[in-house]
Design a protein around this motif. Structure first.
Motif, PDB file in Angstrom:
ATOM      1  N   THR A  61      68.050  13.662  -7.541  1.00  0.00           N
ATOM      2  CA  THR A  61      67.226  14.126  -6.420  1.00  0.00           C
ATOM      3  C   THR A  61      65.874  13.448  -6.423  1.00  0.00           C
ATOM      4  OG1 THR A  61      68.385  16.245  -6.507  1.00  0.00           O
ATOM      5  CG2 THR A  61      66.321  16.191  -5.281  1.00  0.00           C
TER       6      THR A  61
ATOM      7  N   ASN B 107      64.528  11.287  -3.385  1.00  0.00           N
ATOM      8  CA  ASN B 107      63.227  11.630  -2.795  1.00  0.00           C
ATOM      9  C   ASN B 107      62.325  10.403  -2.727  1.00  0.00           C
ATOM     10  OD1 ASN B 107      63.316  14.310  -2.018  1.00  0.00           O
ATOM     11  ND2 ASN B 107      62.915  15.032  -4.091  1.00  0.00           N
TER      12      ASN B 107
ATOM     13  N   GLU C  19      75.492  14.061   1.089  1.00  0.00           N
ATOM     14  CA  GLU C  19      75.458  14.803  -0.168  1.00  0.00           C
ATOM     15  C   GLU C  19      76.758  15.581  -0.326  1.00  0.00           C
ATOM     16  OE1 GLU C  19      73.195  18.578  -2.149  1.00  0.00           O
ATOM     17  OE2 GLU C  19      72.325  17.662  -0.392  1.00  0.00           O
TER      18      GLU C  19
ATOM     19  N   GLU D 163      78.024  18.407  -2.002  1.00  0.00           N
ATOM     20  CA  GLU D 163      77.538  19.586  -2.705  1.00  0.00           C
ATOM     21  C   GLU D 163      78.714  20.338  -3.320  1.00  0.00           C
ATOM     22  OE1 GLU D 163      75.221  21.752  -4.555  1.00  0.00           O
ATOM     23  OE2 GLU D 163      74.146  20.605  -3.064  1.00  0.00           O
TER      24      GLU D 163
ATOM     25  N   ASP E 170      69.953  20.876  -3.468  1.00  0.00           N
ATOM     26  CA  ASP E 170      69.386  19.546  -3.225  1.00  0.00           C
ATOM     27  C   ASP E 170      69.035  19.347  -1.763  1.00  0.00           C
ATOM     28  OD1 ASP E 170      69.448  18.751  -5.839  1.00  0.00           O
ATOM     29  OD2 ASP E 170      71.467  17.923  -5.695  1.00  0.00           O
TER      30      ASP E 170
ATOM     31  N   LEU F  77      65.372  18.096  -0.681  1.00  0.00           N
ATOM     32  CA  LEU F  77      65.188  16.836   0.035  1.00  0.00           C
ATOM     33  C   LEU F  77      64.496  17.030   1.376  1.00  0.00           C
ATOM     34  CD1 LEU F  77      68.586  15.120  -0.720  1.00  0.00           C
ATOM     35  CD2 LEU F  77      66.361  14.485  -1.628  1.00  0.00           C
TER      36      LEU F  77
END
Length: 129
Positions: free
Chosen positions: A71, A75, A91, A93, A100, A104
């Protein structure tokens, strides 16, 4: 007419076992041979399609253990203006709560993070469809 019951000897059971093992091995060898041919055809078709395509989309897959800095890296990429690229984050997940995604999209990153797409069940087709 009455049939006499047959008695199996040890060698009958061994012969049956050997035949079962051989049929298992033969079936798996045929399945492997068919699958390897299928994979070869898919690879050849992929090469042909990739060579004909004019569109190139660079893809970077970020993976790692929990707490490894994925992350933080994303970022940095999203907030950096040095690269001048448009970025989309897909993403995958795994958890039931998307943490996250919220990290983000926090604060100043709201503008930069509009390209975030969260796959909640791990499948692009099921999530997007």
């Amino acid at each position: 007419m009455m049939l006499e019951p047959t008695t199996w000897t040890m060698w009958d059971y061994i012969g049956l076992g050997v035949m079962m093992v051989l049929s298992f091995v033969l079936a798996n060898a045929i399945a492997w041979w068919l699958e390897s041919g299928r994979q070869k055809r898919i690879a050849e078709k992929t090469k042909i399609l990739a060579a004909e395509s004019k569109l190139r989309t660079p893809v970077t897959i970020v993976t790692g253990f929990l707490g490894s800095g994925k992350t933080t890296l994303i970022n940095h990429i999203l907030t950096s203006e040095e690269h001048g690229k448009r970025i989309v984050v897909i993403e995958n997940e795994v958890g039931s709560i998307s943490i996250d995604d919220k990290l983000l999209r926090a604060d100043e990153q709201e503008k930069a993070a509009v390209g975030i797409f969260v796959m909640k069940n791990g499948c692009m087709c099921c999530t997007a469809g």
